[in-house]
Design a protein around this motif. Sequence first.
Motif, PDB file in Angstrom:
ATOM      1  N   ALA A   1       0.951  -1.402  -0.147  1.00  0.00           N
ATOM      2  CA  ALA A   1       0.128  -0.528   0.096  1.00  0.00           C
ATOM      3  C   ALA A   1       0.678   1.417  -0.199  1.00  0.00           C
ATOM      4  O   ALA A   1       0.471   2.049  -0.785  1.00  0.00           O
ATOM      5  N   LEU A   2       1.912   1.478   0.802  1.00  0.00           N
ATOM      6  CA  LEU A   2       2.576   2.304   0.692  1.00  0.00           C
ATOM      7  C   LEU A   2       3.866   2.117  -0.668  1.00  0.00           C
ATOM      8  O   LEU A   2       4.973   3.466  -0.438  1.00  0.00           O
ATOM      9  N   GLY A   3       3.950   1.505  -0.833  1.00  0.00           N
ATOM     10  CA  GLY A   3       5.090   1.256  -2.119  1.00  0.00           C
ATOM     11  C   GLY A   3       6.587   1.362  -1.669  1.00  0.00           C
ATOM     12  O   GLY A   3       7.261   1.911  -2.520  1.00  0.00           O
ATOM     13  N   LEU A   4       6.921   0.457  -0.512  1.00  0.00           N
ATOM     14  CA  LEU A   4       7.952   0.180  -0.022  1.00  0.00           C
ATOM     15  C   LEU A   4       8.137  -1.260   0.060  1.00  0.00           C
ATOM     16  O   LEU A   4       7.504  -2.252  -0.710  1.00  0.00           O
ATOM     17  N   PRO A   5       9.310  -1.491  -0.630  1.00  0.00           N
ATOM     18  CA  PRO A   5      10.273  -3.059  -0.326  1.00  0.00           C
ATOM     19  C   PRO A   5       9.354  -3.469   0.939  1.00  0.00           C
ATOM     20  O   PRO A   5       9.863  -2.779   2.155  1.00  0.00           O
ATOM     21  N   LEU A   6       9.922  -4.900   1.168  1.00  0.00           N
ATOM     22  CA  LEU A   6       9.411  -5.342   2.187  1.00  0.00           C
ATOM     23  C   LEU A   6      10.641  -6.765   2.280  1.00  0.00           C
ATOM     24  O   LEU A   6      11.031  -7.328   1.349  1.00  0.00           O
ATOM     25  N   LEU A   7      11.053  -6.168   3.416  1.00  0.00           N
ATOM     26  CA  LEU A   7      12.323  -7.433   3.876  1.00  0.00           C
ATOM     27  C   LEU A   7      11.302  -8.369   4.953  1.00  0.00           C
ATOM     28  O   LEU A   7      11.193  -8.074   6.194  1.00  0.00           O
ATOM     29  N   GLU A   8      11.756  -9.628   5.034  1.00  0.00           N
ATOM     30  CA  GLU A   8      11.089 -10.468   6.121  1.00  0.00           C
ATOM     31  C   GLU A   8      12.622 -11.231   6.743  1.00  0.00           C
ATOM     32  O   GLU A   8      12.584 -12.101   6.195  1.00  0.00           O
ATOM     33  N   TRP A   9      12.139 -11.602   8.049  1.00  0.00           N
ATOM     34  CA  TRP A   9      12.716 -12.455   8.973  1.00  0.00           C
ATOM     35  C   TRP A   9      12.034 -13.025   9.559  1.00  0.00           C
ATOM     36  O   TRP A   9      11.431 -12.811  10.295  1.00  0.00           O
ATOM     37  N   HIS A  10      11.863 -14.268   8.474  1.00  0.00           N
ATOM     38  CA  HIS A  10      11.514 -15.482   9.500  1.00  0.00           C
ATOM     39  C   HIS A  10      11.901 -16.238  11.156  1.00  0.00           C
ATOM     40  O   HIS A  10      13.405 -17.032  10.447  1.00  0.00           O
ATOM     41  N   ILE A  11      11.688 -16.017  11.859  1.00  0.00           N
ATOM     42  CA  ILE A  11      12.576 -16.674  13.374  1.00  0.00           C
ATOM     43  C   ILE A  11      12.244 -18.299  13.099  1.00  0.00           C
ATOM     44  O   ILE A  11      11.008 -18.618  13.441  1.00  0.00           O
ATOM     45  N   LYS A  12      13.130 -18.860  13.592  1.00  0.00           N
ATOM     46  CA  LYS A  12      13.177 -20.021  13.960  1.00  0.00           C
ATOM     47  C   LYS A  12      13.261 -20.394  15.555  1.00  0.00           C
ATOM     48  O   LYS A  12      13.923 -19.860  15.852  1.00  0.00           O
ATOM     49  N   SER A  13      13.558 -21.680  15.965  1.00  0.00           N
ATOM     50  CA  SER A  13      13.580 -22.168  17.682  1.00  0.00           C
ATOM     51  C   SER A  13      14.945 -21.921  17.763  1.00  0.00           C
ATOM     52  O   SER A  13      15.924 -21.235  18.596  1.00  0.00           O
ATOM     53  N   THR A  14      16.058 -22.565  16.494  1.00  0.00           N
ATOM     54  CA  THR A  14      17.662 -22.236  16.574  1.00  0.00           C
ATOM     55  C   THR A  14      18.283 -20.232  16.580  1.00  0.00           C
ATOM     56  O   THR A  14      18.983 -20.467  16.119  1.00  0.00           O
TER      57      THR A  14
END
Length: 278
Positions: free
Chosen positions: A49-62
């Motif tokens: 909606a804001l026209g911004l890049p998305l960076l994703e950090w998916h957390i695991k137990s380790t």
Amino acid sequence: MRFNGSSNYVATEDLTLAVNAAITLGRPLLIKGEPGTGKTRLAEEVAAALGLPLLEWHIKSTTKAQQGLYEYDAVSRLRDSQLGDPRVQDISNYIVKGTLWQAFESDTPVVLLIDEIDKADIEFPNDLLRELDRMEFYVYETRQLVRAKHRPIVFITSNNEKELPDAFLRRCFFHYIRFPDRETMEKIVAVHFPDLKKNLLREALDVFFELREIPGLKKKPSTSELLDWLKLLLAEDIPPEALRAKDRGKLIPPLYGALLKNEQDIHMFERLAFMSRR
């Protein structure tokens, strides 16, 4: 920058206010709620909606907090030194930038998603306090201070598997996504199935919400599971009449495997259905 919702995501007024409050304060938005209520999807929709890049950090137990900043690949450097590779003279060749570093060095603001932070060790949130507060960190191997060019819009999701430290909570703007009521759920379904017949939607929602109200369920069906179930009902051309029953709380709905996700709940419904037939 203000988020006003999107055509692909039904955001309630209080959720929209929370997003814009976090942007105004420049603080991470910590989002909690039942699984399947759209916590992860929210970051994606705000970025779009804001026209911004998305960076994703998916957390695991380790996952360790350091991985979000950077990692030093000492093994590769040792191997290259044994092979006489001249790259070993510059240690920066062996620094792997993490998601936070990428967000900090971006030339434009970004939306940063730290997904399911409660999966990590209890010390994980504390290890990110300084970085999220001051928007900077130090790289000891290269003696370099990395400071954010633009403060990213940070979304942090949690399923409440672990309690988060008070010091971490103090640095966040908090919002709990309540499970959608029937009116909101109808809007959500309309986004995904705009041509769904009203009588099928009415019967399906009756079954869905009555299932959620039955005591003793180990896992209540979520929004995403409702959408999966509706997709199957349409694919199999299940008529609305097949969903009707005098006492839905004691009958297993068709294609129930989309709604019930563990054997305990399935066995309970099988027993209730048997008792109902008797």
